[in-house]
Design an enzyme around this catalytic site. Structure first.
Site, PDB file in Angstrom:
ATOM      1  N   PRO A  81       0.843  -1.079   0.003  1.00  0.00           N
ATOM      2  CA  PRO A  81      -0.004  -0.168   0.018  1.00  0.00           C
ATOM      3  C   PRO A  81       0.946   1.318  -0.209  1.00  0.00           C
ATOM      4  CG  PRO A  81      -0.872  -1.598   1.401  1.00  0.00           C
ATOM      5  CD  PRO A  81       0.335  -2.130   1.068  1.00  0.00           C
ATOM      6  N   ASP A  82       2.074   1.292   0.569  1.00  0.00           N
ATOM      7  CA  ASP A  82       2.889   2.427   0.707  1.00  0.00           C
ATOM      8  C   ASP A  82       3.401   2.634  -0.884  1.00  0.00           C
ATOM      9  OD1 ASP A  82       2.676   2.611   3.196  1.00  0.00           O
ATOM     10  OD2 ASP A  82       4.892   1.930   3.790  1.00  0.00           O
ATOM     11  N   GLN A  83       3.449   1.905  -1.690  1.00  0.00           N
ATOM     12  CA  GLN A  83       4.046   2.038  -2.853  1.00  0.00           C
ATOM     13  C   GLN A  83       3.057   2.787  -3.867  1.00  0.00           C
ATOM     14  OE1 GLN A  83       7.061   1.204  -2.750  1.00  0.00           O
ATOM     15  NE2 GLN A  83       6.792   0.145  -0.867  1.00  0.00           N
TER      16      GLN A  83
END
Lengths: 461, 374
Positions: free
Chosen positions: B174-176
């Protein structure tokens, strides 16, 4: 024959422009859905401790919104939903309402059969631009975009996938195998700012040489010279190294759920499109944009290459050897996640004296004794609910992740408070919800407008 | 660097991936990105990727280098009123702020949107947080895979009939993706600010970005309470047969078939992975090996524009897309802590030697971390 279809290209464009102008006027007058659609819960009282920059005088918190009308087959054009008024500064109520990309026109070409994973990426990029106000005209092949028949399906038989990916667009059926179809496309491209299309496209040279900036979606990097290689989303998650990272080391690798390769590429293509439009507007020659799913998957999975370069060995799926594991609880599962600095807080949360064992004092020690560590951790979860675990962990600053299904998110308090899920009108179903763009701009959301029906697309042709 | 964002200056409080990578993507498009850290709070990526304990270890972290190339670095104590004053002065010269602190952190330092907007009404302020800036969970913290869990992605990831799976700390999926989306929205807001002279507050919830990628699943679940939501293995609705298959050399390949073929297991087991993939492709069947990081490193054609080397020869993150067919040349390696503090304060605020010395002596600026672990 050719002449009349050339004309029809003009007619399409005229209709499209006119409709778009009407649409923008509607948005300007803050017209909303028919009253029957306005059954949206208003915002709950604002949290007392709100300390963000959003005090009322600094900028507007979002108004109750999340309205959308969908299923255009049942909802005629006058049911177009107004998006929230995103630029309205309430101190200047007469300021005209507009959406940030309203001055741009885009064409999204869905050519002859291409791998669905590419089509989903193109459509997502077009959808984001359309929800932000761009006039997006989708060109569908005779019979319609195959995504119209792809699962998951709604109980009515319509594709939820198509409806999600094509909000706020208009659509026209054109046979791009015919000279006349291509001529119509050429006319449309002559008046568009950008064109989104998939490789391999029969219209690629047309798209690349038109006035519109080309935004091209492909499976592989140009260096692979693999435009015709058979492809699927699974294969791209594998090739890009993502599957190697997920699952148990001794068992088969797994893909991420959903259409993650396509959607990550769609988000990328939207960003490339925005960059191209910014260049155009700044008076620069806009760069042609090319996005390949294989590159996007690798870019997202950069820690695999970074780790391999740094240590000589690739990271890989660790499963039950991982520091982060999924454990069962009373009503489902929770992901155990914490950073180095959060280990002491985690210890205080679980409050088991065995966690004071020096074996667990360092990260290296915890990794070495991971099974013993989880033997101590796991029972703490067993008799607690996800809600209780999430709440008590957050209170101690520990970012455990209760696992929710998409169905459970429909009633999630945080999502309700932010009206993240837009209500969708439907003649038979009670209450349909779909995510809005995941950003609030000065406190306002971008409510999606309905995806075009095939009947409308055929009529436009 | 020539690019669509030439002339745009970014005040970058971004940390780890979600924030720091959004501003990196803006730098790649020609923006002048000034990364703000302090001795007391360095980007956790400098620590997570710690390679040794020798002096200057904080400047050698691969994940930090990967994510912060093409930026300049300024180290300024944000808890010191003098440091806060300098930031407000800098904000007048900037077009964009990117931050992914926990909600309230910048506000308490007098550096939130309300305060900086007073200094510069054209400012586009991108706040990237776990849950967004409003709602009962706005103060929640998360780390990568927390959001695999809470967004819904984990619930449909995993082996058939077993528990859900997260992408894990070596992916933190999800951070990417948040930076892929946030960058495009920031560009859109910059265009608007160029036109109208008015900036805006962009409130990104990372969890919402992750759930947005399940839009059709949420819509289908809303329409039909009986809609099946469990780990999907490697299958896909509407696809007849696809999975990972083990080959004779022990490697796994992914295959998608248009018509079911129960003999595929045996077909793969009898061949090395390379031969199996080639044979399947020759029959028009989609197939590929499940690459690991070493293979990605070794295959330049496959890596495309995603990996590049900086001026020191270090491998760093490239682009997820091409502009005019090209990737990027790295104009500058990731900054050492506080590497460009004096340069930036001279250039943008006209500070002289005396002023710079005073800031340094009082500990407002620094080039060494005050902490060993974060």
């Amino acid at each position: 024959m050719t002449g009349s279809l050339l004309d029809s290209g003009e007619v399409i464009f005229a209709l499209w422009s006119a409709t778009n102008r009407v649409l923008q006027r509607r948005l300007s007058s803050d017209l909303v859905c028919r009253p029957s659609f306005e059954t949206v819960a208003t915002r709950p009282p604002q949290d007392e401790d709100f300390a963000g920059p959003a005090n009322a005088s600094a900028y507007e918190r979002r108004a109750p919104s999340g309205r959308a009308c969908i299923l255009p087959g049942h909802a005629p054009s006058d049911s177009v939903a107004a998006s929230s008024n995103i630029f309205d500064d309430r101190t200047v109520p007469s300021e005209p309402l507009s959406l940030p990309l309203a001055r741009f026109t885009l064409v999204e070409v869905n050519d002859r059969p291409v791998a669905p994973c590419l089509r989903l990426a193109t459509s997502l990029a077009g959808k984001i631009a359309a929800d932000l106000g761009a006039a997006v005209l989708k060109i569908e092949p005779p019979g319609g975009d195959p995504v119209r028949r792809m699962p998951p399906l709604l109980p009515t038989g319509e594709s939820a996938l198509f409806h999600f990916l094509n909000t706020s667009k208009r659509s026209v059926v054109l046979d791009l195998d015919s000279e006349s179809g291509r001529a119509s496309l050429q006319r449309l491209l002559g008046k568009a700012d950008a064109v989104l299309f998939e490789e391999p496209a029969s219209v690629a040279s047309l798209a690349r040489t038109s006035r519109a900036t080309p935004i091209e979606i492909a499976a592989f990097p140009v260096e692979m010279d693999a435009a015709t290689r058979p492809v699927s989303e699974l294969v791209l998650q594998a090739l890009g190294g993502l599957m190697h990272m997920i699952g148990e080391p001794a068992r088969k690798p797994l893909k991420l759920g959903g259409h993650q390769a396509s959607y990550a590429a769609g988000l990328t293509a939207f960003t490339g499109l925005a960059a191209a439009l910014a260049a155009r507007e700044a008076g620069q020659r806009a760069p042609a944009v090319r996005v390949s799913l294989a590159e996007v998957v690798q870019w997202v999975n950069w820690k695999a290459a970074s780790g391999a370069a740094a240590t000589g060995a690739s990271p890989g799926r660790e499963g039950r050897n991982s520091e982060f594991q999924v454990v069962p609880c009373r009503d489902g599962h929770v992901a155990v996640v914490y950073t180095l600095t959060q280990w002491p807080a985690l210890r205080r949360l679980i409050a088991d004296p065995r966690l004071e064992d020096p074996r667990f004092a360092t990260r290296a020690g915890r990794r070495q004794h991971i099974a013993a560590l989880y033997e101590i951790l796991t029972p703490w979860f067993a008799d607690k609910s996800r809600e209780e675990i999430g709440r008590t962990a957050q209170a101690k600053g520990v970012p455990f992740g209760p696992i929710f299904t998409p169905a459970e998110l429909l009633a999630n308090e945080q999502y309700l408070a932010r009206s993240f899920l837009a209500e969708v009108a439907h003649p038979t179903a009670d209450r349909l919800l779909m995510p809005q763009l995941p950003v609030q701009w000065n406190g306002r959301s971008f409510a999606p407008r309905p995806a075009p029906s095939l009947e409308q697309a055929e009529l436009a042709a | 660097m020539k690019g669509p964002l030439n002339g745009v200056r970014v005040l970058d409080f971004g940390l780890l991936t979600a924030g720091a990578n959004t501003s990196a993507m803006l730098a790649d498009l020609g923006a002048d990105v000034i990364k703000i850290e302090s001795g007391a709070y360095i980007d956790p990526f400098r620590v997570v990727g710690k390679m040794d304990n020798d002096d200057g270890w904080w400047n050698r972290s691969p994940p930090f280098r990967f994510t912060n190339r093409n930026k300049r670095g300024l180290a300024l104590n944000l808890k010191d009123p003098e440091g806060q004053r300098v930031i407000r002065e800098l904000a007048k010269q900037c077009d964009v702020v990117v931050e992914n602190f926990r909600r309230g952190v910048l506000d308490r330092a007098g550096l939130g949107y309300a305060a900086l907007k007073e200094c510069n009404p054209r400012l586009v302020f991108a706040a990237i947080s776990s849950q967004g800036d409003t709602g009962p969970e706005r103060m929640n913290v998360s780390f990568g895979s927390t959001l695999d869990a809470t967004s819904g992605i984990a619930s449909i990831t995993g082996y058939e009939g077993e528990e859900p799976r997260i992408s894990g700390m070596d992916v933190n999926y999800p951070d990417q993706i948040v930076s892929l989306f946030a960058t495009g929205i920031v560009i859109t807001a910059v265009m608007e600010a160029r036109r109208s002279g008015k900036g805006c507050f962009l409130d990104f919830s990372q969890r919402e970005v992750a759930s947005f990628t399940l839009g059709e699943e949420i819509l289908a679940a809303a329409a039909d309470p009986a809609y099946r939501l469990t780990p999907r293995d490697n299958g896909e609705a509407g696809v007849v047969q696809q999975d990972a298959y083990r080959c004779a050399d022990g490697r796994w390949i992914a295959v998608t078939l248009d018509s079911a073929d129960p003999s595929l297991d045996a077909f793969c087991a009898a061949r090395d992975s390379g031969a199996a993939v080639a044979a399947l492709l020759a029959r028009g069947i989609a197939a590929a090996p499940c690459s690991d990081g070493s293979e990605l490193l070794a295959d330049g054609a496959l890596a495309g524009a995603t990996l590049v080397r900086d001026e020191n020869g270090w491998l760093v993150k490239g682009l997820p897309y091409r502009l005019d067919g090209r990737g990027i040349t790295i104009e500058r390696a990731a900054p050492e802590l506080g590497q460009h503090t004096d340069e930036i304060l001279r250039e943008l605020l006209g500070y002289g030697d005396a002023e710079l010395a005073r800031l340094k002596d009082s500990g407002v600026t620094s080039t060494t971390p005050a902490i060993g672990d974060v």
